[in-house]
Motif scaffolding. Structure first.
Motif, PDB file in Angstrom:
ATOM      1  N   PRO A 585       0.812  -1.220   0.000  1.00 34.58           N
ATOM      2  CA  PRO A 585       0.000   0.000   0.000  1.00 34.58           C
ATOM      3  C   PRO A 585       0.848   1.274   0.000  1.00 34.58           C
ATOM      4  O   PRO A 585       0.566   2.220  -0.742  1.00 34.58           O
ATOM      5  CB  PRO A 585      -0.816  -0.123   1.290  1.00 34.58           C
ATOM      6  CG  PRO A 585      -0.856  -1.571   1.576  1.00 34.58           C
ATOM      7  CD  PRO A 585       0.456  -2.119   1.094  1.00 34.58           C
ATOM      8  N   TRP A 650      -7.676   1.852  -3.620  1.00 30.87           N
ATOM      9  CA  TRP A 650      -7.093   0.518  -3.612  1.00 30.87           C
ATOM     10  C   TRP A 650      -6.240   0.324  -2.366  1.00 30.87           C
ATOM     11  O   TRP A 650      -6.342  -0.692  -1.685  1.00 30.87           O
ATOM     12  CB  TRP A 650      -6.249   0.311  -4.877  1.00 30.87           C
ATOM     13  CG  TRP A 650      -5.710  -1.073  -4.942  1.00 30.87           C
ATOM     14  CD1 TRP A 650      -6.330  -2.165  -5.454  1.00 30.87           C
ATOM     15  CD2 TRP A 650      -4.449  -1.515  -4.442  1.00 30.87           C
ATOM     16  NE1 TRP A 650      -5.543  -3.263  -5.307  1.00 30.87           N
ATOM     17  CE2 TRP A 650      -4.375  -2.906  -4.695  1.00 30.87           C
ATOM     18  CE3 TRP A 650      -3.387  -0.882  -3.811  1.00 30.87           C
ATOM     19  CZ2 TRP A 650      -3.279  -3.663  -4.343  1.00 30.87           C
ATOM     20  CZ3 TRP A 650      -2.286  -1.648  -3.459  1.00 30.87           C
ATOM     21  CH2 TRP A 650      -2.227  -3.016  -3.723  1.00 30.87           C
ATOM     22  N   LYS A 653      -8.266  -0.059   0.803  1.00 32.48           N
ATOM     23  CA  LYS A 653      -8.928  -1.346   0.804  1.00 32.48           C
ATOM     24  C   LYS A 653      -7.942  -2.442   1.188  1.00 32.48           C
ATOM     25  O   LYS A 653      -8.203  -3.303   2.029  1.00 32.48           O
ATOM     26  CB  LYS A 653      -9.457  -1.604  -0.617  1.00 32.48           C
ATOM     27  CG  LYS A 653     -10.637  -2.512  -0.660  1.00 32.48           C
ATOM     28  CD  LYS A 653     -11.194  -2.542  -2.054  1.00 32.48           C
ATOM     29  CE  LYS A 653     -11.978  -3.821  -2.215  1.00 32.48           C
ATOM     30  NZ  LYS A 653     -12.514  -3.990  -3.539  1.00 32.48           N
ATOM     31  N   ARG A 654      -6.773  -2.360   0.560  1.00 32.13           N
ATOM     32  CA  ARG A 654      -5.735  -3.361   0.774  1.00 32.13           C
ATOM     33  C   ARG A 654      -5.248  -3.330   2.225  1.00 32.13           C
ATOM     34  O   ARG A 654      -5.004  -4.361   2.838  1.00 32.13           O
ATOM     35  CB  ARG A 654      -4.597  -3.069  -0.197  1.00 32.13           C
ATOM     36  CG  ARG A 654      -3.450  -4.018  -0.128  1.00 32.13           C
ATOM     37  CD  ARG A 654      -3.725  -5.263  -0.930  1.00 32.13           C
ATOM     38  NE  ARG A 654      -2.729  -6.265  -0.557  1.00 32.13           N
ATOM     39  CZ  ARG A 654      -2.958  -7.546  -0.394  1.00 32.13           C
ATOM     40  NH1 ARG A 654      -4.171  -7.997  -0.584  1.00 32.13           N
ATOM     41  NH2 ARG A 654      -2.008  -8.368  -0.056  1.00 32.13           N
ATOM     42  N   LYS A 655      -5.119  -2.091   2.758  1.00 30.02           N
ATOM     43  CA  LYS A 655      -4.655  -1.965   4.135  1.00 30.02           C
ATOM     44  C   LYS A 655      -5.647  -2.623   5.077  1.00 30.02           C
ATOM     45  O   LYS A 655      -5.251  -3.295   6.032  1.00 30.02           O
ATOM     46  CB  LYS A 655      -4.480  -0.489   4.517  1.00 30.02           C
ATOM     47  CG  LYS A 655      -3.112   0.050   4.186  1.00 30.02           C
ATOM     48  CD  LYS A 655      -2.930   1.418   4.778  1.00 30.02           C
ATOM     49  CE  LYS A 655      -1.552   1.947   4.480  1.00 30.02           C
ATOM     50  NZ  LYS A 655      -1.426   3.360   4.835  1.00 30.02           N
ATOM     51  N   GLU A 657      -7.617  -5.068   4.327  1.00 31.06           N
ATOM     52  CA  GLU A 657      -7.489  -6.518   4.159  1.00 31.06           C
ATOM     53  C   GLU A 657      -6.294  -7.063   4.925  1.00 31.06           C
ATOM     54  O   GLU A 657      -6.311  -8.174   5.427  1.00 31.06           O
ATOM     55  CB  GLU A 657      -7.338  -6.872   2.678  1.00 31.06           C
ATOM     56  CG  GLU A 657      -8.643  -6.766   1.914  1.00 31.06           C
ATOM     57  CD  GLU A 657      -8.433  -6.806   0.413  1.00 31.06           C
ATOM     58  OE1 GLU A 657      -9.401  -6.559  -0.308  1.00 31.06           O
ATOM     59  OE2 GLU A 657      -7.297  -7.080  -0.023  1.00 31.06           O
TER      60      GLU A 657
END
Lengths: 662, 316
Positions: A585, A650, A653-655, A657
């Motif tokens: 990220p 993105w 969101k990734r963080k 997850e």
């Protein structure tokens, strides 16, 4: 847009087994539909000319109306702006009289270089000790002995006004944003826009409303350099720990005291980062400001390039970088200076010897300057320059490297760049918009999608599609190179402290050293070509990729790395399977910045020769086609904002997850 | 406490008043502002005019400016005098400013200017006929690059200089692609690079220019333009197209001025109107900087000494 609607319709009918292919199927549907549409309707490839909204003309007419026909209570609008300009001119004039004009009625010359050098060195010693003093002394000697003193002082006259002005305005706006929700709503997007728009885009309209010259340069500089200060103020004030604020409230602070005595001091670190950015951005504007009539180093640098005196341009560029470094280190040292707790026990002289020494040098040098003019400013005969040797070196390098590098360039151009360009120029716009919209919807749902669609539509319906695609592919290619170079270098930095410290100082230099200078050697090696454009963008835009990769890897909790080691991961496995996935990220945020910088550089590479949005911006300055310049600048910003929103969505969101806070 | 406040106030007042008084005095002998651009001859000549005016007791300041933005600023009186305005690259901005911004055309120099396609002399070794446009066209593929192949590559001027070489290439049905550079410095970098490699190159150049003193080369001859070239398709080598001709051999070089000069500085205005340079004088001025390595200001001093008679002819 219709494609997206169609896509959700399609996915509604999908049998359950295919649900997980929803996204690829959606993209495929958009692409097929768009390409088919382009076969039957040419308007899908190029927006029909008769549908183009003449926004360009509207903006030009509007600026001309402001300039020529607007009267407020019988006073011409330009008279008002020019009056305001003349107010801004006052402090610049003071600085000019002090630094290089001299005060005629008092019979005093400008400050002799000996006095300035001594003053700066003493100040540096006071604030940062012997190391800083040496840095400042060497820098000042460089300016003087390379015959750059007078031009440096001309540059400083505006910088000395621009830095405090940007800082104060940024601070005030920042405080206001944290106080008022309305202000936050209005001002934050404006900041986004101000920073993403290439600085050249404001020159023409500002010059139209103010006299060309140092005032225009000052205003353009402040517009560019102020937003980071405001952002840092906002960030600093919002992240003050609540217990500090509470303890302030408990000790009976009024709201004003709470702000000035508690909140601001405790966010000093962030504020100083803002000031550092103000200094860097101000010096980065020096060359561009000279296009608007600002005398000094920037003007001389452009002239040197014009005369193919690259060596001289490099010497002038180094001077700009040195000024930036000196100012930055001095302000930082001032902020973190030690409080002298023993001051009260020392004698007056012990406490004030710096002042005494400076006063002595000042008076002494003024008197000495009456007899020896070398004290005021070194005559050219007493200075040196290695410009001829440097220019020769660059030529020799070119003669040797050209036969080696040119085939590589031709190969890359023929097989890679031209194909990518042709692809983007062939691309029907519904495909472009559809793919971005679907991606945006997936990452950030409706708000992000509508924003992206609106921004895309803005350049399609105003007839800027081709230029925007030219910019897009140039930035895409450069971005790929920046990541390919920046990420490995960042990884390397995270492995070795020594490499890191060297690389970071190179990064600082790359960001303030005027990018104009890279252009000429790039052209000599690679001619006016796509390749030169890419090469000129890379040094500047790789910096964030390196920094963020390094930061991302550094910020990984040691426990995680220990755990990986315990599980028997070797160095490569650790990097690929553990560290990079966690840091990704951050790395993507670096990519985000890389894209922003590459976009900003397109206005500068336009000076090599290109046919993209950057070229439209640069050309508008001299043709006074304000509309085209402002719109092209806005569309460059729009591309940046689209990339920013997609990547930010993105990354957060990734963080989430990964189990970090978004 | 009171005493120190008083002291502080006094110091402050002095600090504020000093620069003001300095400024008031400097503004009372209002400076004449001369525009400076970023090529050698203009810099030297603007210093020459400035120094002559200073000799007459005027205060002179120099303001750098963009070669296109300057004219509107001169019309408004932000800047007062421009010594070199070129027909080829500045005609449109110049005429616009005369029509809309009140700028004054302060006369034409004797010097004639030419802007045209230009080749280094070594090109003639591989392409002997290159001095004429047809001969150049015959070996167009020598000038090709990856991006233009199979067409030859002509390195044209910045796109905003009001020249459309793509149109000329089309009208003359030449096997060339015209690309535009972003700024003049780019042209010279291209030239330097090609010159060092002895690589064929054809690019835009003009005279008088410092390039003549550093690189050996010549202009490519195109059909001399006549008004008919742009109106009558049957004129010229291509009977089906207009614009099938080159640029004029002798373009004008003008001076531009602020209309207020005549009232405010009548004597200076008289001199400015008479200022007149020839090609040889301009070349000499530029040579001192580009070849002998003087600074523009030093070159101006030397030029004034060398051309005392020219300067005295401006004064009466």
């Amino acid at each position: 847009m219709t494609d997206v609607a169609r896509n959700s319709a399609i996915s509604g009918f999908l049998p359950n087994g295919l649900k997980r292919y929803e996204l690829p199927l959606g993209f495929a549907a958009i692409i097929i539909a768009g390409v088919l549409l382009a076969q039957i309707w040419p308007g899908a490839t190029r927006w029909p000319a008769e549908w183009v909204i003449p926004a360009e003309q509207w903006v030009t007419n509007y600026i001309n109306w402001l300039k020529r026909d607007l009267y407020i209570f019988g006073v011409a609008f330009t008279d008002i702006t020019r009056f305001f300009g003349s107010m801004l001119k006052l402090p610049i004039k003071w600085a000019e009289y002090l630094l290089f004009r001299g005060m005629k009625p008092l019979g005093l010359g400008p400050l002799p270089w000996v006095a300035v050098t001594a003053g700066v060195t003493l100040l540096a010693h006071r604030l940062g000790g012997i190391r800083l003093a040496l840095l400042c002394l060497i820098s000042c000697l460089y300016l003087s002995f390379f015959h750059l003193w007078k031009d440096s002082m001309k540059t400083m006259a505006v910088v000395l006004v621009a830095v405090p002005l940007s800082t104060i305005i940024g601070l005030v706006l920042g405080i206001w944003v944290t106080r008022s929700r309305l202000a936050a709503k209005i001002i934050t997007p404006i900041f986004d826009l101000m920073q993403a728009t290439p600085h050249m885009a404001y020159l023409a309209p500002v010059a139209a409303l103010y006299a060309a010259g140092s005032v225009t340069a000052l205003i353009a500089t402040v517009i560019f350099a102020m937003p980071p200060m405001a952002r840092c103020t906002i960030l600093g004030l919002q992240t003050v720990p609540s217990d500090i604020l509470e303890s302030g409230q408990m000790s009976g602070c009024t709201p004003r005291q709470l702000l000035w005595k508690v909140a601001l001091p405790s966010s000093k670190r962030t504020l100083m980062l803002g000031l550092n950015q103000v200094v860097m951005q101000t010096l980065a504007m020096v060359v561009i400001a000279s296009i608007a009539g600002q005398p000094g180093l920037g003007h001389k640098l452009l002239y040197s390039l014009q005369q193919l005196k690259i060596g001289l341009a490099i010497e002038q560029g180094i001077a700009i970088t040195l000024l930036a470094i000196m100012l930055d280190r001095l302000t930082q040292a001032y902020a973190y200076r030690d409080v002298d707790h023993l001051a009260a026990t020392k004698s007056w002289f012990e406490r004030n010897w710096y002042w005494v020494a400076f006063a002595v040098v000042l008076v002494g040098s003024y008197i000495a300057a009456e007899f020896f003019k070398e004290v005021r400013i070194l005559p050219r005969k007493a200075t040196f320059s290695f410009q001829k040797e440097m220019s020769q070196l660059i030529r020799d390098f070119n003669i040797i490297a050209y036969p080696i590098l040119n085939p590589m360039k031709e190969w890359m151009t023929t097989y890679v760049f031209l194909n990518i360009r042709d692809f983007f120029l062939w691309l029907p716009w519904p495909v472009f918009v559809g793919v971005i919209a679907l991606g945006a919807w997936r990452l950030g749902r409706w708000p992000v999608m509508w924003l992206c669609i609106a921004l895309c539509a803005s350049f399609i319906v105003t007839g800027f599609w081709v230029e925007t695609m030219q910019t897009t592919y140039l930035v895409l290619i450069s971005g790929i190179f920046c990541v390919l170079i920046g990420v490995p270098v960042g990884v390397w930095c995270s492995r070795s402290e020594r490499v890191a410290s060297i690389t970071m100082s190179i990064c600082d230099t790359l960001q303030t050293f005027p990018s104009f200078i890279y252009l000429i050697p790039a052209i000599m090696l690679f001619n006016v070509s796509i390749f030169s454009n890419v090469i000129a963008i890379i040094p500047y835009a790789t910096v964030p990729a390196i920094r963020f990769t390094y930061l991302g890897l550094k910020n990984i909790a040691p426990v995680t790395i220990e755990a990986a080691k315990m599980n028997g991961a070797n160095s490569w496995q650790r990097l690929w399977k553990v560290e990079l996935p966690i840091a990704i990220p951050e790395i993507m945020l670096g990519l985000n910045q890389t894209i922003m910088m590459a976009l900003a550089m397109t206005a500068i590479t336009a000076l090599i020769g290109s046919s993209d949005l950057g070229q439209a911006v640069v050309r508008s300055i001299s043709t006074q086609n304000y509309g085209r310049g402002i719109l092209a600048g806005f569309f460059i910003a729009a591309l940046g904002i689209i990339a920013d929103r997609l990547i930010q969505s993105w990354a957060s969101k990734r963080k989430k997850e990964l189990g970090f806070e978004g | 406490m009171l005493k120190s406040t008083m002291k502080f106030a006094t110091v402050l007042a002095m600090g504020v008043a000093l620069p003001f008084s300095a400024m008031a005095a400097a503004e009372s002998d209002d400076p004449i502002i001369i525009v400076q651009n970023n090529w050698t001859s203009q810099l030297v000549l603007s210093y020459v005019v400035g120094k002559v005016l200073e000799g007459e007791g005027y205060t002179v300041e120099y303001a750098p400016s963009d070669s296109q933005l300057q004219f509107a600023a001169i019309g408004r009186g932000d800047m007062h005098f421009q010594v070199e305005a070129w027909e080829g690259s500045m005609k449109k901005a110049f005429e616009d400013a005369v029509a809309n911004d009140g700028m004054i055309d302060a006369g034409t120099h004797d010097a004639l200017t030419r802007e045209e396609w230009w080749i280094p002399d070594y090109v003639l070794e591989t392409c002997p006929g290159a001095e004429e446009w047809k001969g150049l066209d015959a070996c167009a593929e020598q000038f090709a690059t990856a991006e233009t192949a199979p067409k030859g590559r002509f390195v044209g001027p910045p796109a905003d200089w009001g020249k459309n070489y793509a149109d000329r290439v089309k009208a003359l049905e030449m096997n060339f692609a015209a690309i535009n550079v972003g700024q003049a410095a780019t042209l010279w970098a291209e030239l330097q690079s090609a010159y060092d490699q002895k690589k064929p190159v054809v690019l835009f150049n003009w005279t008088p220019n410092f390039i003549e003193s550093k690189f050996k080369g010549r202009f490519v001859n195109f059909p001399e333009p006549e008004p008919a070239c742009f109106e009558d398709a049957s004129w010229g080598p291509n009977p089906n197209a207009t614009g099938d001709c080159g640029a004029p051999h002798g373009g004008w070089l003008k001076k531009a001025a602020w209309p207020g000069l005549a009232d405010k500085y009548p004597n200076a205005w008289g001199i400015m109107q008479k200022v007149n340079f020839s090609n040889a004088q301009i070349a000499a001025a530029a040579l001192m900087v580009d070849v002998d390595g003087l600074e523009a200001e030093e070159a101006a001093d030397k030029w004034i000494v060398d051309n005392a008679d020219v300067i005295s002819s401006w004064k009466n």
